[in-house]
Design a protein around this motif. Structure first.
Motif, PDB file in Angstrom:
ATOM      1  N   VAL A 187       0.862  -1.175   0.000  1.00 39.21           N
ATOM      2  CA  VAL A 187       0.000   0.000   0.000  1.00 39.21           C
ATOM      3  C   VAL A 187       0.903   1.230   0.000  1.00 39.21           C
ATOM      4  CG1 VAL A 187      -2.012  -1.056   1.080  1.00 39.21           C
ATOM      5  CG2 VAL A 187      -0.242  -0.046   2.526  1.00 39.21           C
ATOM      6  N   SER A 188       0.408   2.295  -0.611  1.00 40.31           N
ATOM      7  CA  SER A 188       1.219   3.511  -0.732  1.00 40.31           C
ATOM      8  C   SER A 188       1.586   4.080   0.632  1.00 40.31           C
ATOM      9  CB  SER A 188       0.446   4.568  -1.518  1.00 40.31           C
ATOM     10  OG  SER A 188       0.355   4.185  -2.859  1.00 40.31           O
ATOM     11  N   GLU A 189       2.788   4.654   0.695  1.00 38.83           N
ATOM     12  CA  GLU A 189       3.221   5.342   1.921  1.00 38.83           C
ATOM     13  C   GLU A 189       4.208   6.439   1.549  1.00 38.83           C
ATOM     14  OE1 GLU A 189       5.057   2.089   4.145  1.00 38.83           O
ATOM     15  OE2 GLU A 189       6.983   2.651   3.304  1.00 38.83           O
ATOM     16  N   GLY A 190       4.633   7.226   2.551  1.00 40.24           N
ATOM     17  CA  GLY A 190       5.500   8.374   2.318  1.00 40.24           C
ATOM     18  C   GLY A 190       6.813   8.026   1.628  1.00 40.24           C
ATOM     19  N   THR A 191       7.301   8.957   0.812  1.00 42.24           N
ATOM     20  CA  THR A 191       8.593   8.796   0.136  1.00 42.24           C
ATOM     21  C   THR A 191       9.508   9.946   0.551  1.00 42.24           C
ATOM     22  OG1 THR A 191       7.844  10.103  -1.737  1.00 42.24           O
ATOM     23  CG2 THR A 191       7.533   7.729  -1.896  1.00 42.24           C
ATOM     24  N   THR A 200       3.716  10.383  -1.835  1.00 46.90           N
ATOM     25  CA  THR A 200       3.525   8.979  -1.477  1.00 46.90           C
ATOM     26  C   THR A 200       3.755   8.090  -2.692  1.00 46.90           C
ATOM     27  OG1 THR A 200       1.177   9.190  -1.991  1.00 46.90           O
ATOM     28  CG2 THR A 200       1.790   9.448   0.306  1.00 46.90           C
TER      29      THR A 200
END
Lengths: 244, 322
Positions: free
Chosen positions: B236-240, B263
């Motif tokens: 699942v998408s998360e911070g970059t 993200t």
């Protein structure tokens, strides 16, 4: 906090760390993400630059120089210690998710929702029923990402879950409401994109001139309400079409 | 105080150190791709290092000074002329009203930063003057410089505040990385490092990766040995972060740069260490990169050393500019 043991804290580069509350998307994990984000906002901890809440993770960016305080093994360990301290303060008895849903009016179908018909055919549900299912649910803002103010909403009824388009459009207009897998979302600015577009809202989701530029934040509740094309035009909705 | 744009160059934007604390609303950080050169240019003209500068890419602009001014260009050694005379880079340069500056291109490196004494007075949007082209905001009008734009500069009296001598300063070379075509970029392990096959990890650190033509301020797409996963995991998408190296299913890594999305959902193999980001930002399409792994502890110690010496330099230059 109950279940602190399962929280994973890992570095993201040399100025950030990820706090992971679980490996699957569900209401309980979202509660924790929201609760922790709220604590971070309210505590205004020195050395923390900012944070990004997402489905299961809160990413924190910190200033390594601040955590270099001699007693710390390293800035990462220093920041992790601070995070662990904060995690203990989370009280899961409090409901951090907002109960009041933000209402987003949507003009479904036609030129505003070019993929609505295909979705209805694919699932063998008539168009009105697809609209009723989509607008009959209360969603949670799982995160804001992809573009300024773009909300990823969780809670979509699996009956209308649809994979992304095989080839993304070159341009999707601002306000377009789309479906991607079990998520639904709203294009906050015009941009390329591969979500299945079912309608459009005249509501502005992102305004860089405002101190809080995004209409929605992680943890908010959202409900869609069907509106007619006449109402949509009266509200001054964007006229440009999907292309590419 | 202002400067008129006669020609915008290839891609010239106004940048500062970026737009912080709005990533939770999906707003990209942006800011200078090569922060070190941006800071240095500011320090040389007596500014605070977060003042807005011009970030020039591959081919610089042509500018007409409507007032006496002091500027400095740092970063890639772009050829710059004032009325046909070559002007030094990495030095404060005084120019008179009515003078035209032409910034050409550079054999090595990709970006140069031009600071004006006083700084560029573009409007502050969400706490930053940085241009974010995709979002259409920041800078002068949300985009790159174009003909007839007027760059507003903060008002100041050149003669009162600055002793004008041609060779008053020269910069210390140790701050300026050499922009060779074979850059070694150091990284630390990413969150999904263990998802990659050992032979892919070995390829990543032993083979060279080329910067593709599709690279921009958002990300550098690399081409080289294909990287593969032990098993497919849908994340699942998360911070970059700046420097995050993510690998999409095609196995070709992408390094996220200043205008990165907040993200992302692709597996993160590694993260470029902060102090090597300026060097990476100077690599242009076609250049090759060699990656090298170091530990987080070492990366943070290097960060500390670099930051301390930068602060020392800032202090000294401020004293000299007094």
């Amino acid at each position: 906090m109950e279940g602190t043991a399962v929280v994973i804290i890992e570095p993201l580069g040399d100025c950030g760390l990820a706090v992971e509350f679980g490996d699957e998307v569900n209401e309980k994990v979202q509660q924790k993400v929201t609760a922790f984000s709220k604590l971070l906002s309210e505590s205004s901890i020195e050395g923390i630059i900012e944070f990004i809440p997402s489905y299961t993770t809160v990413t924190i960016f910190y200033n390594p120089l601040y955590f270099l305080d001699n007693k710390q093994k390293s800035p990462f360990h220093g920041c992790r210690q601070m995070v662990q301290h904060l995690l203990k303060k989370i009280d899961l008895k409090t409901n951090y998710l907002d109960d009041k849903a933000v209402v987003i009016p949507v003009c479904y179908g036609g030129e505003y929702g070019p993929d609505l018909e295909a979705i209805s055919k694919m699932h063998n549900i008539n168009i009105d029923e697809v609209i009723n299912i989509h607008s009959g649910t209360i969603y949670t803002v799982a995160m804001i990402g992809f573009a300024p103010g773009f909300p990823y909403l969780s809670g979509l009824n699996k009956q209308i879950a649809t994979p992304r388009r095989t080839s993304p459009r070159k341009s999707v207009p601002k306000g377009a409401v789309g479906i991607a897998g079990v998520q639904t979302g709203i294009y906050s600015i015009s941009s390329p994109g591969g979500w299945q577009i079912i309608g459009r809202t005249p509501i502005t989701l992102f305004d860089h001139k405002k101190a809080q530029p995004s209409l929605l934040k992680q943890g908010d509740k959202v409900r869609f309400e069907r509106m007619t094309e006449t109402q949509f035009k009266k509200w001054g909705g964007a006229k440009d079409e999907c292309s590419g | 105080m202002s400067v008129q744009v006669k020609h915008g160059g290839l891609l010239t934007t106004i940048q500062d150190l970026g737009r912080y604390s709005y990533q939770k609303y999906g707003v990209v950080v942006g800011g200078a791709m090569d922060e070190a050169s941006h800071k240095l240019a500011n320090l040389l003209v007596g500014n605070e290092w977060d003042a807005a500068t011009l970030e020039m890419t591959l081919i610089g602009p042509e500018l007409l000074f409507l007032q006496d001014s002091i500027f400095a260009i740092c970063g890639a050694p772009f050829q710059a002329t004032v009325e046909g005379d070559l002007v030094p880079i990495e030095r404060p340069v005084y120019v008179r009203k009515g003078t035209t500056l032409k910034v050409g291109s550079s054999k090595n490196g990709c970006r140069a930063y031009m600071a004006f004494r006083g700084g560029i007075e573009a409007p502050l949007i969400l706490g930053s003057r940085s241009t974010y082209e995709r979002g259409g905001f920041g800078g002068l009008h949300g985009g790159r410089l174009k003909k007839d734009d007027i760059i507003p500069l903060k008002d100041y009296n050149v003669r009162d505040n600055f002793e004008i001598q041609k060779d008053n300063f020269s910069t210390t070379r140790w701050f300026v990385p050499s922009y060779t075509k074979k850059a070694v970029i150091r990284v630390i392990e990413g969150r999904q490092y263990s998802l990659f096959r050992p032979e892919s990890i070995w390829h990543f650190f032993t083979k060279k990766y080329k910067i593709s033509l599709d690279s921009d301020r958002m990300g550098y797409r690399l081409t080289g040995e294909k990287l593969t996963f032990i098993k497919h995991v849908e994340l699942v998408s998360e911070g970059t972060a700046f420097g995050t190296i993510q690998v999409p299913p095609d196995g070709q890594p992408i390094v996220l740069m200043a205008d990165r999305q907040t993200t992302g959902g692709y597996p993160k193999l590694a993260n470029v260490i902060s102090i090597d980001l300026p060097l990476l930002a100077q690599q242009k399409p076609g250049d090759e990169i060699q990656f090298q792994k170091i530990s987080l502890d070492v990366a943070q110690k290097l960060y500390q050393e670099k930051e301390r010496s930068f602060r020392k330099l800032a202090f000294i230059l401020k004293e000299l500019n007094r």
